[in-house]
Enzyme design. Sequence first.
Site, mmCIF file in Angstrom:
data_model
loop_
_atom_site.group_PDB
_atom_site.id
_atom_site.type_symbol
_atom_site.label_atom_id
_atom_site.label_comp_id
_atom_site.label_asym_id
_atom_site.label_seq_id
_atom_site.Cartn_x
_atom_site.Cartn_y
_atom_site.Cartn_z
ATOM 1 N N PHE A 1 57.118 -35.570 -44.601
ATOM 2 C CA PHE A 1 56.187 -36.080 -45.606
ATOM 3 C C PHE A 1 55.216 -36.995 -44.882
ATOM 4 O O PHE A 1 55.628 -37.976 -44.245
ATOM 5 C CB PHE A 1 56.911 -36.855 -46.711
ATOM 6 C CG PHE A 1 55.969 -37.382 -47.756
ATOM 7 C CD1 PHE A 1 55.522 -36.568 -48.784
ATOM 8 C CD2 PHE A 1 55.500 -38.685 -47.699
ATOM 9 C CE1 PHE A 1 54.638 -37.045 -49.741
ATOM 10 C CE2 PHE A 1 54.615 -39.174 -48.651
ATOM 11 C CZ PHE A 1 54.188 -38.355 -49.680
ATOM 12 N N ASP B 1 54.852 -40.314 -36.823
ATOM 13 C CA ASP B 1 54.619 -40.925 -38.126
ATOM 14 C C ASP B 1 55.789 -41.865 -38.377
ATOM 15 O O ASP B 1 56.885 -41.447 -38.728
ATOM 16 C CB ASP B 1 54.545 -39.834 -39.207
ATOM 17 C CG ASP B 1 54.388 -40.390 -40.609
ATOM 18 O OD1 ASP B 1 54.598 -41.606 -40.802
ATOM 19 O OD2 ASP B 1 54.081 -39.612 -41.524
ATOM 20 N N LYS C 1 53.582 -49.180 -44.800
ATOM 21 C CA LYS C 1 54.697 -49.737 -45.559
ATOM 22 C C LYS C 1 55.058 -51.154 -45.114
ATOM 23 O O LYS C 1 54.416 -52.110 -45.512
ATOM 24 C CB LYS C 1 55.901 -48.788 -45.519
ATOM 25 C CG LYS C 1 55.678 -47.493 -46.322
ATOM 26 C CD LYS C 1 56.945 -46.694 -46.459
ATOM 27 C CE LYS C 1 56.723 -45.388 -47.232
ATOM 28 N NZ LYS C 1 56.533 -45.586 -48.672
#
Length: 399
Positions: free
Chosen positions: A128, A213, A242
């Site tokens: 994702f 990522d 995040k």
Amino acid sequence: MSALYGTYARSGLAFERGEGVRLYAQDGEEYLDFHSGIGVNALGHGDPHLVSTLKAAAEKVWHTSNVFSIPEQERLGQRLVDSTFADSVFFTNSGAEAVECAIKTARHYFWAKGQPEKYEIIAFTGSFHGRTLGTIAAGGNEHYIEGFGPPLAGFKHLAPGDLKAVEALIDDKTCAILLEPVQGEGGVTAMSVDFLKGLRALCDKHDMLLIFDEVQCGYGRTGRFFAYEWAGIEPDIMAVAKGIGGGFPLGACLAKGPVAASMVPGTHGSTYGGNPLACAIGNAVLDRIQAPGFLEHVEQVGQVLHWHLQQLAQKYPQYVVELRGKGLITGIKITPPVRDFVERLRKDQHLLAVAAGDNVLRLLPPLVITEDDVKEAVGKIADAFAALDSEPGNVPPID
């Protein structure tokens, strides 16, 4: 009827304050937060250093533009460079933007070298990378791509773990390999050290770039500043978000010097990315993450969590299929439907957790949790399993 888009399957639960690893709903009910806004609130809620920094920064300039110098951005960028493989940083507002920047940087690097034919990227199933048109194409999940027209060209996908299969996909058009060292949304799958080292070797062999990522697994969550450190290798480009802002919108794309050098004025930009307010908070988060003993604490508590989950798995083998993840990005593949179980935990146990792919219960607590918090959370999961046992037709646990 809500005025908002119906893109989220929202609970009616609304929180009005938080303290540490606890959230308090509008009715005053307390919840143990092993959700952290899907891995965002690395320092929990109401961290005094973040709060004081936010208040002080709010009295100064919030936003100017990246056509001006931004001292807090320069400081945060230099600190990230000093602490990682990177030589340059581009700041964004989110993880998807950070991945978009990584994709553009990889492609433009080869274009600037006179190799415009090298633009394809190998990515992996279960990934994702975001919700933009570019990042859903990179993720390759048909569920996210469907309905939005032809996906962006230039991505090849295969299951992670097989280096020979990866090399078989490489051709003269391949410019990079993109992956999460620990997949989050796809089911909390941690890549092996050998696989990560093998990907680095393939990129070196075939003149390609390695893109990590680390939006969800980075910034201390595995017990190291970034997850790639466990493999003893370095990427060429990395997307971060995040935890970097501790709850404030912030992301970054980090790159080695020669790779970043191709991104000259006009190649990329962001209106809000790296604004003074965001970077002031980003520096405050980094103060805490880099404080002596902080990452050691994360690693230790992560080991404690894994031990307690092993005990849980032994007691409830009819519900626990597999334990996954690393540090404080943890997955439990379970037999009950995971979204129903997440709701059961929230309603009956006041424990907040996250569903992931492959029917995995994902635990993403703040990095400041204690061993007592771990015991409490695992106890709540055990109580939820016990409640399932009391329902007709279920098998009792093993004593």
